[in-house]
Design a protein around this motif. Structure first.
Motif, short mmCIF file in Angstrom:
data_model
loop_
_atom_site.label_atom_id
_atom_site.label_comp_id
_atom_site.label_asym_id
_atom_site.label_seq_id
_atom_site.Cartn_x
_atom_site.Cartn_y
_atom_site.Cartn_z
N UNK A 92 0.89 -1.26 -0.07
CA UNK A 92 0.02 0.00 0.02
C UNK A 92 0.87 1.24 -0.05
N UNK A 93 2.14 1.11 -0.17
CA UNK A 93 2.86 2.39 -0.32
C UNK A 93 3.45 2.60 1.15
N UNK A 94 3.85 3.81 1.18
CA UNK A 94 4.69 4.35 2.35
C UNK A 94 3.94 5.32 3.28
N UNK A 95 4.22 5.53 4.49
CA UNK A 95 3.47 6.56 5.31
C UNK A 95 4.58 6.93 6.33
N UNK A 96 4.33 8.11 7.01
CA UNK A 96 5.66 8.63 7.67
C UNK A 96 5.08 8.65 9.25
N UNK A 97 6.00 8.15 10.16
CA UNK A 97 5.75 8.12 11.30
C UNK A 97 7.01 8.66 12.23
N UNK A 98 6.89 9.11 13.34
CA UNK A 98 7.84 9.66 13.95
C UNK A 98 9.31 8.74 14.32
N UNK A 99 8.63 7.41 14.85
CA UNK A 99 9.68 6.44 15.01
C UNK A 99 10.61 6.76 16.22
N UNK A 100 12.07 6.20 15.96
CA UNK A 100 12.78 6.28 17.36
C UNK A 100 12.96 7.84 17.71
N UNK A 101 12.88 8.80 16.88
CA UNK A 101 13.18 10.23 17.24
C UNK A 101 12.42 10.67 18.46
N UNK A 102 11.34 9.84 18.89
CA UNK A 102 10.82 10.19 20.15
C UNK A 102 11.37 9.37 21.35
N UNK A 103 12.42 8.69 20.99
CA UNK A 103 13.29 8.09 22.24
C UNK A 103 14.62 8.82 22.23
N UNK A 104 14.88 9.84 21.68
CA UNK A 104 16.23 10.51 21.65
C UNK A 104 16.42 11.48 22.99
N UNK A 105 15.48 11.58 23.76
CA UNK A 105 15.68 12.40 24.82
C UNK A 105 15.56 13.82 24.59
#
Lengths: 342, 110
Positions: free
Chosen positions: A249-262
């Motif tokens: 179905x293609x790609x979509x964006x998510x914040x991902x590991x950025x949220x865990x970088x303090x």
């Protein structure tokens, strides 16, 4: 690559337009960059979401496509020799005792950088999930969003969902290996290459594959292994045995590991100041769509401005004792030499 | 102009619409759960909605390009539209939309 550390002035996370232009502004100040991006090519959203779409609000360009802007930026930064690391996601950023940062990717590559610039837009592009409950428990066991090893599909009952080139290409490529193969699409119109569509239809006519016009409704299975898939079709609900599912179905964006970088976040965006566009961690900057500050506008041109100011601050971190003289590319032979035009 | 937009939790919101805006822009501006990640460029399908209450005929069927984008979500119905492709005018007063699951900000990424 694992085991060898890459030492650089700056790691730029994200190779979209703003990450690319950051290379230019940093390059004018003699800072060398390595860029890391989850996509397999530069351009970010411009490349993935709208390569052919016209953009009308880039200063100096009455109209330019996403791909055209990407190509121009790549040409503009070429003199600075940026190093690209594509199809990689940054998992962690850790401050070292000497003040530098250790950046580690999902391929276990290690970068040591004095400055980190996050230009990650809306986060990392990830495959779109079909909207069925509990699909996560089957992922990477019997549901895959990419084919890493074709052998994983040998003698399997494979179901592929989608109407684009990925779905069609893998239908054609996996059919000889699979025990059975069913292509599922919501309508009898495919946007993939006409040649692939014709080949697929020939396989259907020859009885080599099945084509179902419908949408996925439910997965059945145990321990991560799918056993049956239910579909809704205009003729009513159907279900079929399946041991492998490939949704495209293609790609979509998510914040991902950025949220865990303090880093301090504000509604899933990285809070920065408007002098340096620095995050709550000194030495880590955030520019472009991923940052937030009072008055922020998510425009490419805002990201370009942020890149220029960030670069000044980054220079002071990398070379604290060096006096930075502000110069223009129109008049400075020093800058022109760096650009290879003087 | 009022839009009646039902979110993915079944809560209906009365939103003030503006002529010349796209339905997606109004829904996003009011803070409902809509990802709309391409910003209205008809390059994703994360503003997917269902046109309800007999409004589908009036709003019209999706274009070929919009149909192609709808191929990238798995919850299409006969009354599916991308809300960025609904350009509002006075004739849309009372328009009823339901946000699709695939429009959720946190729904689709694996």
């Amino acid at each position: 690559m694992s085991g060898s550390e890459i030492v650089t002035d700056v790691v730029v996370i994200g190779a979209g337009p703003v990450g690319l232009f950051a290379v230019f502004e940093l390059g004018l100040l003699d800072l060398k960059c390595h860029l890391i991006d989850i996509l397999d090519r530069p351009g970010g959203q411009c490349a993935e979401l709208y390569p052919e779409k016209p953009i009308y609000d880039i200063p100096g360009f009455p109209v330019i496509t996403g791909q055209g802007l990407t190509d121009n930026l790549m040409a503009q930064i070429a003199p600075f020799g940026p190093q690209f690391h594509f199809s990689r996601m940054v998992n962690s950023i850790d401050k070292q005792a000497d003040g530098s940062f250790k950046v580690v990717t999902d391929a276990d590559e290690v970068f040591l950088a004095k400055v980190v610039v996050i230009a990650a837009g809306g986060g990392s592009f990830q495959p779109k999930r079909p909207p069925v409950d509990d699909i996560a428990r089957f992922e990477n066991k019997s549901v895959f969003y990419a084919v890493r090893r074709m052998e994983d599909f040998r003698d399997q009952d494979v179901v592929i969902i989608g109407g684009g080139d990925s779905a069609l290409d893998w239908t054609l490529n996996l059919q000889p290996l699979a025990r059975s193969l069913t292509l599922v699409h919501r309508r009898d119109a495919f946007r993939g290459a006409p040649d692939s569509v014709n080949k697929m239809k020939a396989m259907v006519a020859d009885g080599k594959i099945s084509l179902v016009i419908g949408q996925i409704a439910k997965l059945e299975g145990e321990g991560g292994q799918i056993e049956r898939i239910h579909f809704s079709t205009v003729a009513g609900d159907i279900d079929m045995p399946a041991t492998r599912l490939l949704p495209f179905f293609g790609l979509t964006m998510k914040l991902g590991p950025v949220a865990d970088w303090g880093l301090d976040l504000n509604d899933n965006l990285i809070a920065v100041d408007t002098e340096k566009f620095q995050t709550s961690v000194p030495g880590v900057f955030a520019i472009g769509d991923i940052n937030t500050y009072p008055g922020k506008l998510k425009l490419i041109l805002s990201g370009f401005h942020e890149a220029a100011l960030m670069a000044q601050a980054a220079k002071k971190i990398v070379a604290p004792d060096e006096r930075v003289v502000f110069q223009y590319t129109t008049s400075s032979t020093k800058l022109q030499k760096k650009l290879g035009v003087a | 102009m009022k839009l009646s937009v039902t979110d993915q939790d079944g809560v209906t919101h009365e939103l003030e619409g503006l002529e010349g805006w796209r339905a997606m822009e109004v829904i996003r501006d009011w803070g409902l759960n809509i990802k709309a990640e391409c910003g209205g460029a008809l390059s994703c399908a994360t503003c997917h909605c269902y046109v309800e209450g007999g409004w589908f005929e009036k709003v019209g069927a999706p274009s070929d390009e919009e149909e192609a984008m709808l191929d990238t979500v798995g919850d299409v119905r006969p009354n599916s539209r991308l809300s960025c492709q609904i350009l509002l005018d006075e004739g849309h007063d009372g328009l009823e939309l339901t946000l699709a699951r695939s429009a959720r900000k946190d729904e689709m990424a694996a």
